[in-house]
Motif scaffolding. Structure first.
Motif, PDB file in Angstrom:
ATOM      1  N   GLY A  33       0.819  -1.212   0.000  1.00 31.59           N
ATOM      2  CA  GLY A  33       0.000   0.000   0.000  1.00 31.59           C
ATOM      3  C   GLY A  33       0.840   1.243   0.000  1.00 31.59           C
ATOM      4  O   GLY A  33       0.845   1.991   0.982  1.00 31.59           O
ATOM      5  N   GLY A  34       1.581   1.499  -1.081  1.00 30.68           N
ATOM      6  CA  GLY A  34       2.543   2.573  -1.077  1.00 30.68           C
ATOM      7  C   GLY A  34       2.010   3.943  -1.418  1.00 30.68           C
ATOM      8  O   GLY A  34       2.597   4.953  -1.058  1.00 30.68           O
ATOM      9  N   SER A  35       0.889   4.029  -2.135  1.00 32.70           N
ATOM     10  CA  SER A  35       0.420   5.328  -2.602  1.00 32.70           C
ATOM     11  C   SER A  35      -0.301   6.085  -1.490  1.00 32.70           C
ATOM     12  O   SER A  35      -0.839   5.492  -0.554  1.00 32.70           O
ATOM     13  N   LEU A  36      -0.296   7.409  -1.597  1.00 30.03           N
ATOM     14  CA  LEU A  36      -0.987   8.271  -0.652  1.00 30.03           C
ATOM     15  C   LEU A  36      -1.583   9.420  -1.438  1.00 30.03           C
ATOM     16  O   LEU A  36      -0.877  10.326  -1.895  1.00 30.03           O
ATOM     17  N   ALA A  37      -2.890   9.371  -1.645  1.00 29.22           N
ATOM     18  CA  ALA A  37      -3.564  10.354  -2.483  1.00 29.22           C
ATOM     19  C   ALA A  37      -3.539  11.734  -1.835  1.00 29.22           C
ATOM     20  O   ALA A  37      -3.355  11.869  -0.618  1.00 29.22           O
ATOM     21  N   ALA A  38      -3.714  12.764  -2.657  1.00 27.41           N
ATOM     22  CA  ALA A  38      -3.870  14.116  -2.123  1.00 27.41           C
ATOM     23  C   ALA A  38      -5.077  14.134  -1.195  1.00 27.41           C
ATOM     24  O   ALA A  38      -6.181  13.742  -1.571  1.00 27.41           O
ATOM     25  N   GLY A  39      -4.875  14.558   0.039  1.00 23.93           N
ATOM     26  CA  GLY A  39      -5.933  14.543   1.037  1.00 23.93           C
ATOM     27  C   GLY A  39      -6.097  13.215   1.741  1.00 23.93           C
ATOM     28  O   GLY A  39      -6.884  13.105   2.680  1.00 23.93           O
ATOM     29  N   GLY A  40      -5.372  12.175   1.285  1.00 18.49           N
ATOM     30  CA  GLY A  40      -5.488  10.856   1.875  1.00 18.49           C
ATOM     31  C   GLY A  40      -4.678  10.713   3.141  1.00 18.49           C
ATOM     32  O   GLY A  40      -3.787  11.521   3.443  1.00 18.49           O
ATOM     33  N   SER A  41      -4.979   9.658   3.902  1.00 17.99           N
ATOM     34  CA  SER A  41      -4.306   9.410   5.175  1.00 17.99           C
ATOM     35  C   SER A  41      -3.742   7.999   5.215  1.00 17.99           C
ATOM     36  O   SER A  41      -4.245   7.098   4.544  1.00 17.99           O
ATOM     37  N   ALA A  42      -2.706   7.818   5.996  1.00 21.89           N
ATOM     38  CA  ALA A  42      -2.133   6.506   6.277  1.00 21.89           C
ATOM     39  C   ALA A  42      -2.040   6.347   7.787  1.00 21.89           C
ATOM     40  O   ALA A  42      -1.686   7.297   8.491  1.00 21.89           O
ATOM     41  N   ASN A  43      -2.361   5.167   8.261  1.00 18.25           N
ATOM     42  CA  ASN A  43      -2.302   4.875   9.686  1.00 18.25           C
ATOM     43  C   ASN A  43      -1.289   3.771   9.942  1.00 18.25           C
ATOM     44  O   ASN A  43      -1.274   2.762   9.239  1.00 18.25           O
ATOM     45  N   PHE A  44      -0.460   3.961  10.939  1.00 21.09           N
ATOM     46  CA  PHE A  44       0.487   2.921  11.315  1.00 21.09           C
ATOM     47  C   PHE A  44       0.837   3.100  12.787  1.00 21.09           C
ATOM     48  O   PHE A  44       0.398   4.069  13.432  1.00 21.09           O
ATOM     49  N   GLY A  45       1.608   2.178  13.297  1.00 26.03           N
ATOM     50  CA  GLY A  45       2.007   2.277  14.690  1.00 26.03           C
ATOM     51  C   GLY A  45       3.228   1.432  14.970  1.00 26.03           C
ATOM     52  O   GLY A  45       3.749   0.747  14.093  1.00 26.03           O
ATOM     53  N   PHE A  46       3.687   1.490  16.222  1.00 24.40           N
ATOM     54  CA  PHE A  46       4.839   0.683  16.605  1.00 24.40           C
ATOM     55  C   PHE A  46       4.825   0.454  18.111  1.00 24.40           C
ATOM     56  O   PHE A  46       4.118   1.151  18.861  1.00 24.40           O
ATOM     57  N   GLN A  47       5.601  -0.531  18.509  1.00 24.40           N
ATOM     58  CA  GLN A  47       5.864  -0.770  19.921  1.00 24.40           C
ATOM     59  C   GLN A  47       7.335  -0.479  20.174  1.00 24.40           C
ATOM     60  O   GLN A  47       8.188  -0.771  19.331  1.00 24.40           O
ATOM     61  N   ALA A  48       7.636   0.098  21.345  1.00 25.77           N
ATOM     62  CA  ALA A  48       9.019   0.477  21.640  1.00 25.77           C
ATOM     63  C   ALA A  48       9.301   0.328  23.124  1.00 25.77           C
ATOM     64  O   ALA A  48       8.391   0.336  23.955  1.00 25.77           O
TER      65      ALA A  48
END
Length: 585
Positions: free
Chosen positions: A111-126
């Motif tokens: 899922g590499g693309s990110l449209a104008a106005g689009g959002s991406a959600n991710f997270g991590f543990q540390a």
């Protein structure tokens, strides 16, 4: 002088989350507030919401949302720097990697693309111990998402949630962003008197090129010392003052026109009589709200890569400065000393693509800069970025030919002009060098300043498109290139040059600013020998009759006649810069 911890120098926030931090890149016209570039391609913009979902004694998890407020992206990288000892152990919905305190979250393969106005959600543990401060800033594909909000916590809890993310006067990622930049009255008055009323309101850098300049101004008609300039910047209501510190022992070992006052072994004088007095002035609390952008020692470290050893381009002076270590020692000391001052942003000079763009120079220069940034008490936290094309003429972009083009099966890299270089323009070189420097160990929030004061190359000889039907690669490149110099190694008072892009903030990915670091109209060196008390010699590269040397592949110098000593006003050149400006005045 006590050292300040990196997180304090960088103004790290103490809040526990970062809410809706937005960056808007707007087109800018003339003037001193740098908010974007009218002619640059659309850049990314973003908002980031960084939330700590769960936290326990030794670790935490996050939920991060990045929204693209710029043009559509085919892939994305979100980057930040931890202030403490946080260490990512796993990530989700992004490929999360960490080097030291620097973290990169890259778009997943599915899922590499990110449209104008689009959002991406991710997270991590540390994991972590001690403080778990939120990162000060984030970038999307190299463009900063600046913090402009606060946590939804209790605003009455000092030092806890609810504190501002970036306190007033604190450290910022890009000092030019949204800033009004100081206009040097010395240069402005000279430019206006010389026919340059249309550009006299542009910001230019203050050059400290000898010990006396600290108190009484640099060469030529400049009369103001450093404190005078700082006071004038406050009167103007400026946010940023640009300066150049340029007085290393054995300065500019490959160009006699810009030799300096200090001998090769006078490193103690450089530290005690030049750097320390400048730092004392800059440390005055009266100037604490000014961002000081300091370009560190142009031409110095690149000379130790290209002009030493058994190369045809080597000089005895550069071999001496490599052997005695005083360039590296001096740059490290300057970085460390100015790095103690929270509102100073150090940018190390990296030359230009026509100097450093070849394979055997590129990585070696990044590694040498990293060595200097860890010498004499300096660390990479003392480096805000790099300065490219200072006092030079290379084009920002070459729109009509690419380094990947071929003509009848022959690569553009084989042309006489390109000569196997990896880069055809300053911006591509600068962006690539920034990545190389990060790989060498610099922080991933470094940026680049590009000096555009004399690289416009306008006028009737400017190409309007690529050459059609060229029979040879040389015919194709020479007819298509914007940069009209005889050879890329030519650097002195170049005939046909014009004013370049007006100063602007964040014009492209990884570029902090286009800036006029070299004040237009100030000479690069005298066309013939002129006695002076500034330690500046006569370099034949400033003589229009000179047929060259190995450093410009034995070509004509391309210099204008009638030039005065470097730093002094050169009216004929200024008039030519105005006439050939691009964008046109």
């Amino acid at each position: 002088m006590s050292r300040t911890t990196p997180q304090h120098r960088r103004g790290r926030p103490r809040s526990a989350a970062l809410a809706a931090c937005a960056l808007v890149l707007a087109a800018a016209g003339t003037g001193t507030a740098l908010t974007g570039s009218a002619s640059a391609a659309p850049a990314a913009g973003c908002t980031v919401d960084y939330k700590i979902q769960n936290e326990w004694a030794t670790g935490f998890t996050t939920e991060i949302t990045v929204q693209n407020t710029g043009t559509a992206l085919s892939s994305w990288d979100v980057e930040w720097t931890f202030a403490g000892n946080q260490q990512v152990t796993q990530g989700w919905n992004a490929d999360v990697s960490q080097s030291g305190r620097n973290v990169t979250a890259s778009s997943p393969s599915w899922g590499g693309s990110l449209a104008a106005g689009g959002s991406a959600n991710f997270g991590f543990q540390a994991t972590y111990s001690g403080s778990n401060a939120v990162p000060a800033s984030f970038t999307l594909n190299g463009v900063t998402c600046t913090a402009d909000g606060s946590d939804p916590g209790d605003p009455g809890d000092p030092g806890g949630p609810g504190d501002p993310v970036d306190p007033p006067g604190g450290r910022v990622d890009n000092p030019y962003e949204g800033a009004q930049v100081y206009v040097n009255p010395d240069w402005s008055a000279q430019a206006a008197e010389s026919g340059g009323e249309a550009v006299a309101d542009q910001p230019t850098a203050v050059w400290l090129d000898r010990i006396a300049a600290i108190d009484s101004g640099s060469a030529g008609e400049n009369t103001m010392g450093l404190r005078d300039h700082l006071d004038a910047a406050l009167e103007q209501g400026a946010d940023v003052l640009q300066m150049v510190t340029y007085n290393l022992p054995g300065r500019d070992c490959a160009a006699l026109a810009s030799n300096g006052e200090l001998g090769p072994e006078e490193i103690d004088r450089y530290k005690n009589e030049f750097i320390d007095p400048i730092a004392e002035i800059l440390s005055d609390p009266a100037y604490a709200d000014l961002r000081i952008v300091n370009t560190i020692e142009i031409d110095s470290l690149p000379n130790l890569v290209t002009n030493v050893g058994d190369r045809a381009t080597a000089t005895e002076n550069c071999d001496e400065m490599l052997a005695n270590g005083n360039y590296v020692e001096g740059v490290g000391y300057a970085l460390a000393t100015f790095g103690d001052i929270e509102n100073v942003y150090n940018y190390i000079d990296i030359g230009h693509h026509g100097w450093i763009g070849w394979d055997d120079n590129f990585t070696a220069t990044a590694e040498l800069l990293h060595e200097a940034a860890n010498t004499a008490g300096a660390t990479v936290d003392d480096v805000a970025g790099f300065a490219a094309n200072v006092a030079n003429y290379g084009s920002i972009e070459e729109p009509y030919f690419s380094i990947d083009d071929t003509v009848n099966g022959t690569s553009v890299r084989q042309s006489t002009w390109v000569d196997w270089n990896r880069y055809a323009d300053i911006q591509t070189f600068s962006q690539a060098f920034r990545e190389e420097a990060i790989s060498a160990g610099f922080n991933n929030d470094v940026g680049v300043i590009i000096d555009t004061s004399r690289n416009g190359w306008g006028g009737p000889d400017r190409p309007t498109g690529p050459v059609e039907g060229a029979a040879t690669v040389d015919e194709y490149v020479d007819g298509s290139r914007i940069d009209r110099r005889i050879q890329q190694g030519n650097w002195c008072n170049q005939s046909g040059a014009g004013l370049g892009e007006r100063p602007a903030a964040a014009p492209a990915t990884g570029i902090d600013a286009y800036a006029w670091i070299k004040p237009p109209g100030e000479s690069d060196g005298s066309s013939s020998e002129i006695e002076n008390d500034e330690g500046k010699g006569f370099d034949r590269m400033c003589d229009p009759t000179y047929e060259g040397n190995p450093r410009n592949n034995n070509n004509m110098s391309g210099a204008l006649p009638g030039a005065p000593v470097s730093g002094h006003w050169f009216q004929a050149q200024f008039e030519e810069l105005l006439a050939n400006a691009h964008p046109a005045l």
